[in-house]
Design a protein around this motif. Structure first.
Motif, PDB file in Angstrom:
ATOM      1  N   UNK A   1       4.328  17.187   6.034  1.00  0.00           N
ATOM      2  CA  UNK A   1       5.581  16.605   5.557  1.00  0.00           C
ATOM      3  C   UNK A   1       6.687  17.069   6.495  1.00  0.00           C
ATOM      4  N   UNK A   2       7.310  16.134   7.211  1.00  0.00           N
ATOM      5  CA  UNK A   2       8.360  16.489   8.170  1.00  0.00           C
ATOM      6  C   UNK A   2       9.692  16.700   7.459  1.00  0.00           C
ATOM      7  N   UNK A   3      10.121  15.720   6.657  1.00  0.00           N
ATOM      8  CA  UNK A   3      11.327  15.845   5.846  1.00  0.00           C
ATOM      9  C   UNK A   3      11.189  14.881   4.679  1.00  0.00           C
ATOM     10  N   UNK A   4      12.284  14.647   3.933  1.00  0.00           N
ATOM     11  CA  UNK A   4      12.148  13.858   2.707  1.00  0.00           C
ATOM     12  C   UNK A   4      11.923  12.366   2.958  1.00  0.00           C
ATOM     13  N   UNK A   5      11.954  11.934   4.239  1.00  0.00           N
ATOM     14  CA  UNK A   5      11.664  10.542   4.556  1.00  0.00           C
ATOM     15  C   UNK A   5      10.599  10.367   5.637  1.00  0.00           C
ATOM     16  N   UNK A   6      10.018  11.448   6.098  1.00  0.00           N
ATOM     17  CA  UNK A   6       9.117  11.369   7.256  1.00  0.00           C
ATOM     18  C   UNK A   6       7.857  12.199   7.034  1.00  0.00           C
ATOM     19  N   UNK A   7       6.706  11.602   7.400  1.00  0.00           N
ATOM     20  CA  UNK A   7       5.431  12.321   7.329  1.00  0.00           C
ATOM     21  C   UNK A   7       4.709  12.180   8.666  1.00  0.00           C
ATOM     22  N   UNK A   8       3.867  13.143   8.957  1.00  0.00           N
ATOM     23  CA  UNK A   8       2.982  13.084  10.123  1.00  0.00           C
ATOM     24  C   UNK A   8       1.597  12.712   9.618  1.00  0.00           C
ATOM     25  N   UNK A   9       1.036  11.608  10.121  1.00  0.00           N
ATOM     26  CA  UNK A   9      -0.262  11.127   9.654  1.00  0.00           C
ATOM     27  C   UNK A   9      -1.337  11.340  10.705  1.00  0.00           C
ATOM     28  N   UNK A  10      -2.580  11.300  10.232  1.00  0.00           N
ATOM     29  CA  UNK A  10      -3.716  11.622  11.090  1.00  0.00           C
ATOM     30  C   UNK A  10      -4.855  10.640  10.838  1.00  0.00           C
ATOM     31  N   UNK A  11      -5.405  10.083  11.919  1.00  0.00           N
ATOM     32  CA  UNK A  11      -6.649   9.319  11.814  1.00  0.00           C
ATOM     33  C   UNK A  11      -7.818  10.302  11.744  1.00  0.00           C
ATOM     34  N   UNK A  12      -8.815   9.968  10.923  1.00  0.00           N
ATOM     35  CA  UNK A  12      -9.891  10.913  10.666  1.00  0.00           C
ATOM     36  C   UNK A  12     -11.208  10.563  11.347  1.00  0.00           C
ATOM     37  N   UNK A  13     -11.475   9.286  11.577  1.00  0.00           N
ATOM     38  CA  UNK A  13     -12.747   8.892  12.205  1.00  0.00           C
ATOM     39  C   UNK A  13     -12.546   8.691  13.697  1.00  0.00           C
ATOM     40  N   UNK A  14     -13.531   9.098  14.489  1.00  0.00           N
ATOM     41  CA  UNK A  14     -13.370   9.051  15.946  1.00  0.00           C
ATOM     42  C   UNK A  14     -13.234   7.637  16.489  1.00  0.00           C
ATOM     43  N   UNK A  15     -13.647   6.623  15.720  1.00  0.00           N
ATOM     44  CA  UNK A  15     -13.489   5.239  16.172  1.00  0.00           C
ATOM     45  C   UNK A  15     -12.265   4.553  15.556  1.00  0.00           C
ATOM     46  N   UNK A  16     -11.361   5.343  14.954  1.00  0.00           N
ATOM     47  CA  UNK A  16     -10.074   4.805  14.516  1.00  0.00           C
ATOM     48  C   UNK A  16      -8.936   5.214  15.450  1.00  0.00           C
ATOM     49  N   UNK A  17      -9.218   6.108  16.376  1.00  0.00           N
ATOM     50  CA  UNK A  17      -8.153   6.649  17.218  1.00  0.00           C
ATOM     51  C   UNK A  17      -7.409   5.526  17.955  1.00  0.00           C
ATOM     52  N   UNK A  18      -6.075   5.580  17.871  1.00  0.00           N
ATOM     53  CA  UNK A  18      -5.257   4.583  18.541  1.00  0.00           C
ATOM     54  C   UNK A  18      -5.014   3.320  17.757  1.00  0.00           C
ATOM     55  N   UNK A  19      -5.572   3.219  16.542  1.00  0.00           N
ATOM     56  CA  UNK A  19      -5.380   2.030  15.713  1.00  0.00           C
ATOM     57  C   UNK A  19      -3.918   1.949  15.254  1.00  0.00           C
ATOM     58  N   UNK A  20      -3.392   0.734  15.177  1.00  0.00           N
ATOM     59  CA  UNK A  20      -2.031   0.552  14.690  1.00  0.00           C
ATOM     60  C   UNK A  20      -2.064   0.438  13.168  1.00  0.00           C
ATOM     61  N   UNK A  21      -1.805   1.560  12.488  1.00  0.00           N
ATOM     62  CA  UNK A  21      -1.871   1.581  11.026  1.00  0.00           C
ATOM     63  C   UNK A  21      -0.683   0.858  10.400  1.00  0.00           C
ATOM     64  N   UNK A  22       0.502   1.047  10.948  1.00  0.00           N
ATOM     65  CA  UNK A  22       1.698   0.459  10.343  1.00  0.00           C
ATOM     66  C   UNK A  22       2.742   0.194  11.408  1.00  0.00           C
ATOM     67  N   UNK A  23       3.665  -0.712  11.084  1.00  0.00           N
ATOM     68  CA  UNK A  23       4.805  -1.041  11.941  1.00  0.00           C
ATOM     69  C   UNK A  23       6.046  -1.102  11.056  1.00  0.00           C
ATOM     70  N   UNK A  24       7.238  -1.024  11.637  1.00  0.00           N
ATOM     71  CA  UNK A  24       8.459  -1.133  10.832  1.00  0.00           C
ATOM     72  C   UNK A  24       8.455  -2.393   9.975  1.00  0.00           C
ATOM     73  N   UNK A  25       8.896  -2.254   8.741  1.00  0.00           N
ATOM     74  CA  UNK A  25       8.957  -3.267   7.669  1.00  0.00           C
ATOM     75  C   UNK A  25       7.664  -3.371   6.864  1.00  0.00           C
ATOM     76  N   UNK A  26       6.588  -2.728   7.292  1.00  0.00           N
ATOM     77  CA  UNK A  26       5.370  -2.698   6.478  1.00  0.00           C
ATOM     78  C   UNK A  26       5.608  -1.860   5.227  1.00  0.00           C
ATOM     79  N   UNK A  27       4.987  -2.277   4.123  1.00  0.00           N
ATOM     80  CA  UNK A  27       5.016  -1.508   2.884  1.00  0.00           C
ATOM     81  C   UNK A  27       3.692  -0.760   2.738  1.00  0.00           C
ATOM     82  N   UNK A  28       3.764   0.510   2.403  1.00  0.00           N
ATOM     83  CA  UNK A  28       2.545   1.306   2.252  1.00  0.00           C
ATOM     84  C   UNK A  28       2.480   1.907   0.858  1.00  0.00           C
TER      85      UNK A  28
END
Length: 605
Positions: free
Chosen positions: A339-366
């Protein structure tokens, strides 16, 4: 004097031969040639100033070598990231149309046939794809000695390429590339060209391989499960390198129509879509060439959809002899590392074949998913994405993150999920599952023919290994024929609903919802029809189940329908013909809201 517009209509493209390319009504027309087409295609694409590209291939056979292909580093989900040799690199066009006219494209070596990025419209038709030499090894099992730990293989030579070097089998021995051990290996029926009844996956790494005087190969290796004598044993190499690239890769593209396309071989998946939307695959296939001596088409899934949205339709297609699923429709879980701050998190890909995948972009809802509950809970809109490297990404949101969020919790992209329909398809003779479903939006599977080594219809959102989301909420599976399913050595079922969550998550909480399995015909050798775990709302209705002789029953004590940690299950109006078996086995939780009515031939004892 010839008018200027006529001169511009037919001309050479830079250094390209006029006999190969011509332009007519803004369409690039390509004639067959015996030459390597790769450099000509590369120059055509690189030097085009058009935003809308139309290419027509006159009917014929075209050869593509990787030597002069366009090069680019790519992160490809469920494949190996790296520098790829791309034959058709469409990463700068608004729209691309390719008219194949039933042409055949033959590729050689480590090549990625088609790559599309940020295209707003793609329409491809009338193409067959194959490789001159497959990236697999194949041989007949001649003898087995379990006590001494060896097997004798009569290798296929015609059309295959391999060498024995210092006691190691190396293949495909093409352009300096080799797998240095067999790796992923599976036994196939030599007549039916499908995995053997009761087959197990083998990760083969022999102590040494000996070439015998009669030309056969002796693999010195102790195995947990030995292939039967007479079977065909196929290998595709080590897991780190055995998925070079799909035949078709689409990133951040839309309005995609693929029609009358056949893939006989691919060095990974057949069709792969990442963050793309509104996709149709029509009258197409991934399967062996008629009369082929091979047993493998694509070395991974026939089709795969990762974080797509809009509408996806697969209709009247044929998927056979892949080394993984017919289709996988799924999202992606990322883990909160900090948890970086109250609006920011640091995320991590877990599988070796997900590295570099674009999980989200601005305006995406998660969605935020807070352990131990796997429930989708609060949401937030992404305001900024800061990529640290292939594994770590900072996500900032327009609002504060939920209270109580902590490292180890997971995120799921809510925006990028599709509606999915599969209709009129045949999927059979391959490793793994027919279909894997993980989208929360409306899903319809109807009027298909399925035959599977493992479970035919598979639901598994998971935070354990692949980190593929997520739970379904609206699925209709109707009017399909299931023939000879779940014949792997490991235990599977025709319909298998089985979330796999990490230890930090509640293993009993409901996960998938609202699945209807109705009016299907099931011909089976075994007992397992439905296995359902953590389901809220499952209707099993109007299905005809017939026990027939397709091979030994691998799990004779198993019930037909087994329910675990589930609720609101209805089993009504089904029929069963065959030897008496236990019909339904619910646990205590599932029994409380279970409805069983008007079933014929069911043994309830």
């Amino acid at each position: 004097m010839i008018p200027k517009f006529i001169k511009n209509l037919v001309f050479t493209f830079l250094t390209l031969s006029i006999s190969v390319f011509a332009f007519a009504n803004s369409t690039i027309v390509i004639e067959p040639t015996r030459e390597d087409m790769t450099p000509k295609i590369r120059e055509l694409i690189e030097n085009s100033n058009e935003k809308d590209l139309i290419i027509e291939f006159k009917k014929g056979s075209y050869k593509f070598l990787p030597d002069y292909a366009s090069g680019k580093y790519l992160s490809i989900t469920n494949h190996g990231n790296g520098y790829k040799k791309i034959i058709f690199n469409f990463d700068k066009f608004r729209s691309v149309t390719i008219q194949g006219n039933e042409s055949e494209f033959i590729f050689h070596g480590q090549a990625m046939p088609f790559f599309f990025e940020s295209c707003e419209s793609v329409n491809i038709s009338g193409i067959t794809i194959d490789w001159d030499i497959p990236f697999t090894f194949l041989g007949e099992v001649i003898a087995v000695n379990e006590e001494e730990g060896w097997r004798d293989i009569k290798p296929r030579r015609e059309g295959f390429s391999w060498i024995i070097k210092k006691g190691r089998l190396e293949f495909p021995n093409i352009d300096g590339f080799n797998y240095t051990y067999p790796g992923s290996t599976l036994a196939f029926d030599p007549i039916e060209k499908r995995p053997m009844h009761g087959a197990w996956d083998i990760n083969s790494n022999p102590r040494w391989v000996e070439e015998l005087p009669n030309g056969n190969l002796r693999f010195h290796e102790h195995l947990n499960h030995y292939p039967p004598v007479g079977s065909l044993l196929s290998s595709k190499g080590d897991r780190e390198n055995d998925r070079y690239a799909p035949a078709f890769e689409f990133k951040t593209s839309s309005s995609i129509i693929l029609e009358n396309i056949t893939i006989h071989h691919a060095l990974g998946m057949g069709f792969l879509f990442e963050r793309s939307e509104n996709i149709q695959i029509l009258n197409s296939g991934v399967h062996l060439r008629e009369g082929s001596n091979r047993v493998i088409s694509s070395t991974a899934d026939a089709t795969h959809f990762a974080n797509c949205k809009g509408s996806i339709l697969i209709e009247n297609c044929r998927f056979e002899n892949m080394l993984d699923d017919g289709t996988n429709v799924r999202g992606t879980y990322v883990v909160i590392d900090k948890i970086i701050d109250n609006k920011t998190v640091l995320t991590k890909f877990m599988h070796f074949e997900q590295m570099g995948f674009e999980f989200a972009a601005p305006s995406d809802e998660v969605w935020f998913i807070k352990q131990p509950s796997p429930e989708r809970s609060e949401t937030a809109i992404v305001s900024q994405v800061r990529t640290i490297n292939e594994q770590f990404t900072e996500l900032s949101f327009t609002t504060n993150i939920p209270a109580g969020l902590q490292p180890g919790d997971i995120l799921e992209n809510k925006t990028w999920n599709p509606e999915f329909t599969m209709r009129g398809c045949t999927i059979r003779n391959h490793r793994a599952r027919n279909i894997v479903l993980k989208t929360p939006l409306k899903t319809i599977i109807e009027n298909n023919y399925f035959s599977s080594m493992m479970s035919s219809v598979f639901f598994r959102g998971e935070t354990f290994f692949w980190f593929e989301s997520g739970g379904v909420t609206d699925v209709l599976i109707q009017n399909n024929t299931f023939e000879y399913c779940a014949y792997s050595g490991a235990e599977h079922a025709v319909l298998n609903i089985t979330p796999r969550l990490g230890k930090s998550f509640d293993q009993e909480q409901l996960y998938d919802r609202n699945i209807r399995f109705e009016n299907n015909t099931i011909h089976t050798f075994g007992n397992r029809i439905v296995m359902a775990d953590r389901v809220d709302g499952l209707i099993i209705q109007g299905n005809k189940i017939v026990k027939i002789d397709q091979g030994p029953n691998l799990y004779p004590d198993a019930p037909m329908i087994e329910l675990t940690n589930s609720q609101n299950i209805s089993i009504e109006g089904n029929s069963y013909e065959g030897e008496s078996i236990k019909a339904v086995k619910p646990d205590e939780k599932s029994s409380k809201t279970l409805k069983i009515e008007n079933n014929k031939g069911f043994n309830e004892k």
